[in-house]
Write a protein that holds these residues in place. Structure first.
Motif, PDB file in Angstrom:
ATOM      1  N   SER A  82       0.824  -1.206   0.000  1.00  0.00           N
ATOM      2  CA  SER A  82       0.000   0.000   0.000  1.00  0.00           C
ATOM      3  C   SER A  82       0.862   1.262   0.000  1.00  0.00           C
ATOM      4  CB  SER A  82      -0.927   0.013   1.217  1.00  0.00           C
ATOM      5  OG  SER A  82      -0.175   0.003   2.421  1.00  0.00           O
ATOM      6  N   SER A  83       2.114   1.145   0.478  1.00  0.00           N
ATOM      7  CA  SER A  83       3.010   2.302   0.491  1.00  0.00           C
ATOM      8  C   SER A  83       4.461   1.844   0.536  1.00  0.00           C
ATOM      9  CB  SER A  83       2.722   3.225   1.684  1.00  0.00           C
ATOM     10  OG  SER A  83       3.023   2.580   2.896  1.00  0.00           O
ATOM     11  N   ILE A  84       5.337   2.725   0.071  1.00  0.00           N
ATOM     12  CA  ILE A  84       6.787   2.523   0.139  1.00  0.00           C
ATOM     13  C   ILE A  84       7.385   3.814   0.663  1.00  0.00           C
ATOM     14  CG2 ILE A  84       8.907   2.102  -1.190  1.00  0.00           C
ATOM     15  CD1 ILE A  84       7.236   0.549  -3.214  1.00  0.00           C
ATOM     16  N   PHE A  85       8.383   3.679   1.541  1.00  0.00           N
ATOM     17  CA  PHE A  85       9.037   4.866   2.099  1.00  0.00           C
ATOM     18  C   PHE A  85      10.543   4.681   2.017  1.00  0.00           C
ATOM     19  CE2 PHE A  85      10.606   7.931   5.079  1.00  0.00           C
ATOM     20  CZ  PHE A  85       9.657   8.945   5.143  1.00  0.00           C
ATOM     21  N   PHE A  86      11.213   5.583   1.282  1.00  0.00           N
ATOM     22  CA  PHE A  86      12.666   5.610   1.236  1.00  0.00           C
ATOM     23  C   PHE A  86      13.155   6.531   2.345  1.00  0.00           C
ATOM     24  CE2 PHE A  86      11.644   4.533  -3.168  1.00  0.00           C
ATOM     25  CZ  PHE A  86      12.637   3.639  -3.527  1.00  0.00           C
ATOM     26  N   GLY A  87      13.814   5.957   3.369  1.00  0.00           N
ATOM     27  CA  GLY A  87      14.327   6.753   4.469  1.00  0.00           C
ATOM     28  C   GLY A  87      15.834   6.610   4.597  1.00  0.00           C
ATOM     29  N   GLY A  88      16.397   7.361   5.545  1.00  0.00           N
ATOM     30  CA  GLY A  88      17.844   7.313   5.673  1.00  0.00           C
ATOM     31  C   GLY A  88      18.333   7.954   6.953  1.00  0.00           C
ATOM     32  N   GLY A  89      19.612   8.424   6.879  1.00  0.00           N
ATOM     33  CA  GLY A  89      20.358   8.759   5.698  1.00  0.00           C
ATOM     34  C   GLY A  89      19.655   9.779   4.803  1.00  0.00           C
ATOM     35  N   THR A  90      20.220   9.864   3.613  1.00  0.00           N
ATOM     36  CA  THR A  90      19.696  10.771   2.593  1.00  0.00           C
ATOM     37  C   THR A  90      19.470   9.979   1.308  1.00  0.00           C
ATOM     38  OG1 THR A  90      20.968  12.589   3.580  1.00  0.00           O
ATOM     39  CG2 THR A  90      20.047  12.964   1.390  1.00  0.00           C
ATOM     40  N   PRO A  91      18.272   9.417   1.118  1.00  0.00           N
ATOM     41  CA  PRO A  91      18.014   8.620  -0.077  1.00  0.00           C
ATOM     42  C   PRO A  91      18.214   9.379  -1.384  1.00  0.00           C
ATOM     43  CG  PRO A  91      16.295   8.281   1.546  1.00  0.00           C
ATOM     44  CD  PRO A  91      17.132   9.407   2.048  1.00  0.00           C
ATOM     45  N   SER A  92      18.057  10.716  -1.348  1.00  0.00           N
ATOM     46  CA  SER A  92      18.204  11.494  -2.587  1.00  0.00           C
ATOM     47  C   SER A  92      19.653  11.595  -3.041  1.00  0.00           C
ATOM     48  CB  SER A  92      17.599  12.892  -2.411  1.00  0.00           C
ATOM     49  OG  SER A  92      18.139  13.544  -1.279  1.00  0.00           O
ATOM     50  N   LEU A  93      20.585  10.995  -2.302  1.00  0.00           N
ATOM     51  CA  LEU A  93      21.955  10.870  -2.814  1.00  0.00           C
ATOM     52  C   LEU A  93      22.042   9.821  -3.918  1.00  0.00           C
ATOM     53  CD1 LEU A  93      24.128  10.974   0.458  1.00  0.00           C
ATOM     54  CD2 LEU A  93      23.852  12.783  -1.248  1.00  0.00           C
ATOM     55  N   PHE A 112       1.968  -3.845  -6.498  1.00  0.00           N
ATOM     56  CA  PHE A 112       1.693  -2.521  -5.943  1.00  0.00           C
ATOM     57  C   PHE A 112       0.186  -2.268  -5.984  1.00  0.00           C
ATOM     58  CE2 PHE A 112       5.942  -0.186  -7.066  1.00  0.00           C
ATOM     59  CZ  PHE A 112       6.653  -1.174  -6.395  1.00  0.00           C
ATOM     60  N   ALA A 113      -0.355  -1.681  -4.932  1.00  0.00           N
ATOM     61  CA  ALA A 113      -1.739  -1.207  -4.970  1.00  0.00           C
ATOM     62  C   ALA A 113      -1.866  -0.134  -6.046  1.00  0.00           C
ATOM     63  CB  ALA A 113      -2.139  -0.644  -3.615  1.00  0.00           C
ATOM     64  N   ASP A 114      -3.050  -0.020  -6.640  1.00  0.00           N
ATOM     65  CA  ASP A 114      -3.251   0.958  -7.716  1.00  0.00           C
ATOM     66  C   ASP A 114      -2.952   2.377  -7.260  1.00  0.00           C
ATOM     67  OD1 ASP A 114      -3.988  -1.070  -9.443  1.00  0.00           O
ATOM     68  OD2 ASP A 114      -6.138  -0.787  -9.123  1.00  0.00           O
ATOM     69  N   ASP A 115      -3.253   2.679  -5.998  1.00  0.00           N
ATOM     70  CA  ASP A 115      -3.064   4.035  -5.484  1.00  0.00           C
ATOM     71  C   ASP A 115      -1.871   4.105  -4.519  1.00  0.00           C
ATOM     72  OD1 ASP A 115      -4.134   2.530  -3.458  1.00  0.00           O
ATOM     73  OD2 ASP A 115      -5.525   4.077  -2.751  1.00  0.00           O
ATOM     74  N   ILE A 116      -0.850   3.304  -4.748  1.00  0.00           N
ATOM     75  CA  ILE A 116       0.282   3.229  -3.835  1.00  0.00           C
ATOM     76  C   ILE A 116       0.923   4.600  -3.617  1.00  0.00           C
ATOM     77  CG2 ILE A 116       1.952   2.679  -5.667  1.00  0.00           C
ATOM     78  CD1 ILE A 116       3.345   0.802  -3.620  1.00  0.00           C
ATOM     79  N   GLU A 117       1.277   4.872  -2.360  1.00  0.00           N
ATOM     80  CA  GLU A 117       2.008   6.090  -2.001  1.00  0.00           C
ATOM     81  C   GLU A 117       3.491   5.724  -1.903  1.00  0.00           C
ATOM     82  OE1 GLU A 117       1.004   8.889   1.567  1.00  0.00           O
ATOM     83  OE2 GLU A 117       2.609   7.535   2.224  1.00  0.00           O
ATOM     84  N   ARG A 271       0.142   8.339   4.424  1.00  0.00           N
ATOM     85  CA  ARG A 271      -0.473   7.020   4.528  1.00  0.00           C
ATOM     86  C   ARG A 271       0.500   5.977   5.070  1.00  0.00           C
ATOM     87  NH1 ARG A 271      -2.501   6.787  -1.331  1.00  0.00           N
ATOM     88  NH2 ARG A 271      -2.203   4.557  -1.007  1.00  0.00           N
ATOM     89  N   HIS A 272       1.755   6.092   4.699  1.00  0.00           N
ATOM     90  CA  HIS A 272       2.747   5.138   5.209  1.00  0.00           C
ATOM     91  C   HIS A 272       2.829   5.219   6.730  1.00  0.00           C
ATOM     92  CE1 HIS A 272       6.381   2.611   4.836  1.00  0.00           C
ATOM     93  NE2 HIS A 272       6.803   3.283   5.898  1.00  0.00           N
ATOM     94  N   ASN A 273       2.881   6.445   7.258  1.00  0.00           N
ATOM     95  CA  ASN A 273       2.976   6.605   8.703  1.00  0.00           C
ATOM     96  C   ASN A 273       1.675   6.227   9.413  1.00  0.00           C
ATOM     97  OD1 ASN A 273       5.605   7.417   8.475  1.00  0.00           O
ATOM     98  ND2 ASN A 273       5.155   9.596   8.561  1.00  0.00           N
ATOM     99  N   LEU A 274       0.540   6.512   8.789  1.00  0.00           N
ATOM    100  CA  LEU A 274      -0.732   6.095   9.379  1.00  0.00           C
ATOM    101  C   LEU A 274      -0.788   4.576   9.532  1.00  0.00           C
ATOM    102  CD1 LEU A 274      -3.505   8.328   7.731  1.00  0.00           C
ATOM    103  CD2 LEU A 274      -2.883   8.222  10.151  1.00  0.00           C
ATOM    104  N   ASN A 275      -0.273   3.862   8.544  1.00  0.00           N
ATOM    105  CA  ASN A 275      -0.239   2.407   8.631  1.00  0.00           C
ATOM    106  C   ASN A 275       0.640   1.958   9.798  1.00  0.00           C
ATOM    107  OD1 ASN A 275      -0.731  -0.347   7.581  1.00  0.00           O
ATOM    108  ND2 ASN A 275       1.449  -0.301   7.089  1.00  0.00           N
TER     109      ASN A 275
END
Length: 401
Positions: A82-93, A112-117, A271-275
């Motif tokens: 339902s969701s994916i979260f790139f955390g870190g660190g600094t994922p934008s590196l 993936f869910a159709d409305d995945i965050e 939504r990721h954090n709500l889950n």
């Protein structure tokens, strides 16, 4: 390791409750991806982050994370993300090419869910317009931008690599890249910060019109530079004034508080954090990532991965550093330490649905928390009072066996 499904009963307040039941339905499933490198380690940060070398091992790390995910697939067969979260660190590196290969590999393994965050954490000092356009094309549809402050002296004290102008430009670049959903991360209670300083930061953040603002107080955590060399922080009276005035300012501009430190425009909570806060499931891949998975037979297992990147990338070492099946007597605290962070709490029915334990098993502790004025007297919900939100640790202590 004790299999939690083998526990026959839970003793709460001296009365035995029913054994844990099989879960009627499994909760939503999310994926947390940890990328542990930063340009520089901040003095307040206790996350698993490490100073990056000039060339990051992108290909090797993506290969390792996909192999790591393969080892967890047996526990999530037939479910979707339902969701994916790139955390870190600094994922934008990481380059868009590397993140794209990772996302494609994940999608080949789990639908993936159709409305995945899909959220990517980013720091203003790593923003490049072309890179963020490419991120958006990958299907990443939400950013969380680590601003912390717009004031140069505060940023310097926090060890941040960006300045206030770069922070402002980052929000504009995010929107130009096609991100209509983004969070700004902002701290208060900073070294020598006044009420006016804190509100100035908030007003600047609001002016950038993010859909979500994470606004939280700086705390001194063990194993950080600040813990060993504490800066001078505002006094408690100032911190209280900042909290009250800041919450009023956010509400005035349409940002509703839905969690202790999270404020969102209507329909835009994370939504990721709500889950996570509602005791949902999540796989964790990457160095030091944590996971939590429910099984139909009632077992709920927390996992954690090898912490150091060099060990995580070592084929001779296991990705998983450990796991723990939650026991019945741990379940009330484990569930409520997340759910009670939500300002509206959760529906009471969620407790048996997510834990396999009867709601009645909470009764004695629940009455004690209600009588203390920390928990709302509301049969259909588990929710802290305003006082309970302020003294959340005291409230949670009521549910420790």
């Amino acid at each position: 390791m004790t299999d939690s499904s083998s526990a026959s009963s839970l003793i709460i307040g001296g009365a035995a409750s029913s054994p844990r039941a099989p879960l009627p339905t499994l909760p939503p499933l999310a994926l947390y991806i940890h990328i542990p490198w930063c340009v520089r380690k901040c003095p307040y940060c206790d996350f698993n982050s490490h100073t990056a070398s000039p060339v990051l091992p992108e290909q090797e790390y993506v290969d390792a994370m996909l192999a790591d995910l393969d080892q967890d697939l047996h526990a999530v067969y037939g479910r979707e993300l339902s969701s994916i979260f790139f955390g870190g660190g600094t994922p934008s590196l990481f380059s868009a090419e590397a993140l794209g290969r990772l996302l494609e590999g994940v999608k080949q393994r789990i639908p993936f869910a159709d409305d995945i965050e899909i959220t990517l954490e980013a720091n203003p000092g790593t923003f490049e317009q072309e890179k963020f356009v490419a991120y958006r094309k990958l299907g990443i549809n939400r950013l969380s931008i680590g601003i912390q402050s717009f004031q140069q002296e505060k940023l310097k004290a926090l060890g941040r690599i960006h300045n206030g102008d770069e922070a402002i430009r980052a929000a504009g670049m995010a929107r130009q890249a096609g991100f209509d959903n983004f969070n700004l991360d902002l701290m208060h209670g900073l070294p020598d910060q006044s009420l006016d300083d804190a509100l100035s930061d908030l007003r600047q953040a609001i002016e950038l019109k993010p859909t979500h603002i994470s606004w939280y107080q700086l705390t001194l955590e063990p194993n950080t530079v600040f813990w060993n060399q504490p800066p001078v922080l505002p006094e408690d009276d100032t911190l209280w004034d900042i909290q009250e005035a800041g919450q009023a300012l956010l509400a005035e501009h349409g940002y509703a508080q839905y969690e202790v430190s999270a404020y969102a425009q209507p329909g835009r909570p994370a939504r990721h954090n709500l889950n996570y806060w509602s005791f949902g499931d999540f796989i964790g891949i990457g160095a030091g990532a944590h996971g939590k998975l429910s099984h139909p037979d009632g077992r709920i297992v927390r996992t954690w991965k090898t912490r150091l990147p060099k060990d995580y990338l070592n084929p001779a070492k296991s990705f998983q550093a450990g796991e723990k099946a939650l026991t019945n007597d741990e379940m009330p605290f484990e569930f409520l330490m997340n759910a009670l962070r939500l300002t509206a709490g959760v529906e009471s029915r969620l407790y048996p649905e997510r834990t396999g334990l009867p709601l009645e098993s909470l009764d004695e502790h629940r009455r004690e928390a209600e009588q203390s004025g920390l928990l709302q007297v509301e049969p259909s919900r588990l929710a802290a009072t305003e006082r309970g939100q302020l003294f959340l640790n005291d409230l949670l202590q009521k549910f420790l066996s």
